[in-house]
Write an enzyme that holds these catalytic residues in place. Sequence first.
Site, PDB file in Angstrom:
ATOM      1  CG  ASP A  85      -8.050  -4.280  -2.287  1.00 61.96           C
ATOM      2  OD1 ASP A  85      -8.700  -3.571  -3.102  1.00 61.96           O
ATOM      3  OD2 ASP A  85      -7.268  -4.176  -1.614  1.00 61.96           O
TER       4      ASP A  85
ATOM      5  CB  CYS B   3      -8.383   1.476  -6.274  1.00 62.39           C
ATOM      6  SG  CYS B   3      -8.117   0.304  -7.543  1.00 62.39           S
TER       7      CYS B   3
ATOM      8  CD  GLN C  47      -3.396  -0.568   0.391  1.00 60.39           C
ATOM      9  OE1 GLN C  47      -3.316   0.586  -0.452  1.00 60.39           O
ATOM     10  NE2 GLN C  47      -3.800  -1.448   0.045  1.00 60.39           N
TER      11      GLN C  47
END
Length: 470
Positions: free
Chosen positions: A400, A427, A301
């Site tokens: 994710d 995202c 990340q």
Amino acid sequence: MGRKKSKARVIEQVEITGTADKGRSVGRDRDGQVIFVEHVAPGDILDVIVVRKRKGIMEGVPKSFYKYSEHRIAPFCEHFGICGGCKWQHITYKAQLMHKELVVKNALRRIAKIQPKEFCPILAAEKTAYYRNKIEFTFSNKRWLTRFEIAGGKSNYKNVLGFHRPAAFDKIVDIQHCFLQSEPSNHIRNTIREIALEQELSFFDIKEKKGFLRNMLLRITTLGQVMLIISFHYEDVEMRTNLLDELLRRVPGIDSVYYCINGKGNDFMLDLPLELYKGTEWIEEMLGDVRFRIGPKSFFQTNTRQAVRLFDVVKDFAQLSGRENVYDLYTGIGSIGLYLAKDCKQIVGIEEIGPAIEDAKINAALNNFENTVFYAGDVKDILTHEFADKHGKPDVLITDPPRAGMHPKVVQMLLQLEAPKIVYVSCNPATQARDLLLLKEKYSLEKIRPVDMFPHTHHIETVALLHLKE
């Protein structure tokens, strides 16, 4: 005779009403036709020069302003509007958050055609500058020039180190101070440039495919550990050694130095052998109380501090009691799964990129987690009924995916697995909304929360909680 250039079309008094992808803003002409405009803010009223029109959509640049938005502020970076990054610096952070919330709400309404039972306020970043732990810079023998510099007769043949200018692949914006990464980032970059000029090393020419220095990548963790990777176009042991040794003499606090030789047509380094020159093989980072080893090719990340807060939203939505079997799809290096491992019975992670799974296993062992299992492979191929029979049906399923969202086969498998709870991290609000539209056949959208991982940009993460319908 040459063809006579047509006069550029100007649309008068366009009111900018919102934000759009790629850091642009959006308005409409008097006929209601949409036009995307760069370097403006919602609330501006201006004349727009149309620079491109295709499929009924216009793109333009400002010509003259009648009114400036009340949300405008002075950008804090000298490179704003030139380097192509941090495109929302001229808008107050409060307004940035408001428009990011609107992006998520509009995606849910227009694409998913769904209203969450609860829309949680966007989670703002505590640090809006110096928040990235990884950043990459490019060496070039051609500098990007502004219009004023061109008019003044300046030459762009100058060795520089910085960022690619959008739509100008062969020219680099020379960066003196970047607000994206904490020190010693600027000190290291400027010192490398200084040494390279002193030693008269050649900077890369992307068109001619010549030059010695090509790229550099810096990782700096919140623990203060630093990793540097430098890419050279060709091998020259003496030049390489002189540069790196002098850098380490002037900046002694670099923990890990790697290099690679890249003779390819593209700048991508992570598919090449990376050689350790000095220091440790990895650096370390903490997410909460979980420690991670990060190697030169590790995916991690980019905003460490905000990643912890994002994972806390996931944990809050999951409401783990310690007895759950948790599937973690698109797990990367297992960051979310490992963050939750102590709060559940088992973590089962799947990730397409093999080296990332090896990192996940190393980090599970580093933290003494014995309730994790990780698989390398495409989620659509790995996640089957046989897989679920082997590892048990998930009580909570975390997904994710990349910006493209989940493969249709994965969505269909989730509908068949019928996990009581899905936590969907995304995202890209548009592809998340597309997947939610398919999942609402069996799932209700309980709540959703946007999380701002990248201040001063249009990027936005969202966490959605889905419950299986009774």
